[in-house]
Design a protein around this motif. Sequence first.
Motif, PDB file in Angstrom:
ATOM      1  N   UNK A 133       1.035  -1.085  -0.182  1.00  0.00           N
ATOM      2  CA  UNK A 133       0.094   0.004  -0.044  1.00  0.00           C
ATOM      3  C   UNK A 133       0.604   1.569   0.301  1.00  0.00           C
ATOM      4  N   UNK A 134       2.342   0.912   0.580  1.00  0.00           N
ATOM      5  CA  UNK A 134       3.144   2.504   0.710  1.00  0.00           C
ATOM      6  C   UNK A 134       2.541   3.391   1.629  1.00  0.00           C
ATOM      7  N   UNK A 135       1.749   3.066   2.557  1.00  0.00           N
ATOM      8  CA  UNK A 135       1.391   3.686   3.492  1.00  0.00           C
ATOM      9  C   UNK A 135       2.498   4.533   4.682  1.00  0.00           C
ATOM     10  N   UNK A 136       2.193   6.170   4.747  1.00  0.00           N
ATOM     11  CA  UNK A 136       2.823   6.367   4.868  1.00  0.00           C
ATOM     12  C   UNK A 136       3.207   7.092   7.038  1.00  0.00           C
ATOM     13  N   UNK A 137       1.516   6.874   7.470  1.00  0.00           N
ATOM     14  CA  UNK A 137       1.485   6.719   8.479  1.00  0.00           C
ATOM     15  C   UNK A 137       0.966   5.510   8.662  1.00  0.00           C
ATOM     16  N   UNK A 138       1.302   5.297  10.094  1.00  0.00           N
ATOM     17  CA  UNK A 138       0.494   3.957  11.314  1.00  0.00           C
ATOM     18  C   UNK A 138       0.117   4.063  12.297  1.00  0.00           C
ATOM     19  N   UNK A 139      -1.433   3.978  12.558  1.00  0.00           N
ATOM     20  CA  UNK A 139      -1.916   4.554  14.073  1.00  0.00           C
ATOM     21  C   UNK A 139      -1.921   3.185  14.804  1.00  0.00           C
ATOM     22  N   UNK A 140      -1.805   2.595  15.797  1.00  0.00           N
ATOM     23  CA  UNK A 140      -1.011   1.239  16.395  1.00  0.00           C
ATOM     24  C   UNK A 140      -1.893   1.371  18.194  1.00  0.00           C
ATOM     25  N   UNK A 141      -2.124   0.904  18.308  1.00  0.00           N
ATOM     26  CA  UNK A 141      -2.257   0.802  20.090  1.00  0.00           C
ATOM     27  C   UNK A 141      -1.262  -0.727  21.124  1.00  0.00           C
ATOM     28  N   UNK A 142      -1.362  -0.809  21.993  1.00  0.00           N
ATOM     29  CA  UNK A 142      -0.686  -1.976  22.351  1.00  0.00           C
ATOM     30  C   UNK A 142      -0.689  -3.332  21.825  1.00  0.00           C
ATOM     31  N   UNK A 143      -1.919  -3.572  21.551  1.00  0.00           N
ATOM     32  CA  UNK A 143      -2.576  -5.177  20.331  1.00  0.00           C
ATOM     33  C   UNK A 143      -2.038  -5.584  19.516  1.00  0.00           C
ATOM     34  N   UNK A 144      -1.597  -4.149  18.750  1.00  0.00           N
ATOM     35  CA  UNK A 144      -0.737  -4.400  17.636  1.00  0.00           C
ATOM     36  C   UNK A 144       0.361  -3.974  17.697  1.00  0.00           C
ATOM     37  N   UNK A 145       0.964  -3.407  18.485  1.00  0.00           N
ATOM     38  CA  UNK A 145       2.936  -3.126  18.605  1.00  0.00           C
ATOM     39  C   UNK A 145       3.944  -3.769  17.790  1.00  0.00           C
TER      40      UNK A 145
END
Length: 571
Positions: A133-145
């Motif tokens: 996807x060539x994503x430039x930003x990711x938003x994450x919490x501890x479940x996926x960190x």
Amino acid sequence: MKSAAAPSRTPAVVDEYQALYREFHWAVPERMNIAQLCCTRWKDDPARIAIHYEDEQGVTASYAYAWLDEQSNRLANVLARLGVGRGDRVAIILPQRPETAVAHMACYKLGAVAMPLSILFGPDALEYRLQNSEAGVAIVDPAGARNLAEALPSCPRLAHIIAVDGGPEGALDWRRELDGADNVFEPADTLATDPAVLIYTSGTTGAPKGALIPHSAMIGNLTGFVASQNWFPQEGDVFWSPADWAWTGGLWDALLPTLHFGMPIVAYRGRFSAETAFRLLEKYGVTNTFLFPTALKMMMKAVPAPRERYRLKLRAIMSAGEAVGDAVFGWCESALGVTPNEMFGQTEMNYIVGNSAQRWPARPGSMGRPYPGHQVAVIDDDGNPVGAGQTGEVALHRTDIHGHPDPIFFLGYWKNPEATRNKYSGDWCRTGDLAAMDEDGYLWYQGRADDMFKAAGYRIGPSEIENCLVKHPAVANVAVVPKPDAERGNLVKAFIVLTPETARGTAEDAALIAQLQEHVRGKLAPYEYPKEIEFIGELPMTTTGKVQRRVLRLLEQERATAASSQTAGAA
């Protein structure tokens, strides 16, 4: 013990289908934005609740639409400062929690593309999607960190991470960033055809494909959602579904349509169990829900008479992903007092077929009829519609019956024009699912095209056999696949998960196997009973709750190959 609610007495349903279907016309504006429809237009009512939140630790809170609008404005400003613009992909690796909704609304306001990713994805799964996807930003919490941290070295284009409640080293803190951002944001003036969401489909073969979905799909989903939820919204409606908001079922069948109508949705951050489901339904006065057949089976087995224990306000149940089957269908009607509305769709074009039990009669075991606005047919390999009662592939036409474009369609597969072309036969978009349509327009699911198999010359669909087996009190869940056989081509094999009570028993496996085989033999065709049964602790499942028959099918093929090699070696 709580007193049971009075049994529901559903009057005979008047069939309004033909009038609803023929008189419906799409009204899609040239310019539209999901955030305006699902958030901003509701913000001026400070008492209007968007999300009731609860987690496994007992933390609870309620959030208004005004809060959702302001927080998404702040996040949009943060993302813009990080360089996110129109068309840029933002990965959202979050469970059911308020920040997930905020992240989506912020992306839509920017004109960016929200890319929801399941917290269950491992490092390899995340790496592929982030790279592709060539994503430039990711938003994450501890479940996926942790998994994201492992994937990071292989994702050089991922320039920024925003962490909710903690994340990888060097991540920006969600709370600090939003607190320092302006709460006013001028949203992008987006076309209905502009991309809004990128969801990667698991598929059955090959690498996952990213389905790019436009803002107009919000409107395209509504006829199915309203109908399957018995004309949502009505006063006092509250929605809940355990479906992960990272997937089509949770995003397009639950979160977004509920917000579109300005109604509250329950977000539960925790593991699913039958008891938790009933507790949430009662506590929040849930009126409308989407429950996978697997979840309904678990609830049916765990609490056979729920109205003796819980005060429920349920008035509509939608189910999808697998066939509900008449055992679960009957339990919903008798034990819950609600006729389940089965629905069929897929990421590329969601909510196209289903039932609406209060507007047209639901036929147990049927997928339902094409929802208003969607021209659906069962087609052959050449793309031609087949006759009533004949099996073919379910397909959706680019236009409705009036010749107008259907807004439900995806734009195409991300960076994969060949796969996009192969999805179509002329103006028909293929689903890969087999069904037969009767003379009244009801579709009857026959399984995935790659789930069907032949045994002793007979064409076998697993769903009917599975539905029969799950009616047995010893069976909690089941998957039927072919087992290679030199004489018959294949044998019918069933992998069965036993109920806890049966699994703890001392009955001989052979006796139980014979009992289960006889159970099927007496109800279906002689060639459909499982010649072999294997008990298994749990079935392989997708993160959306579908049984992965392909995994079991490959297991049987590998076993057959190994057995053949041993035989050849001995000779």
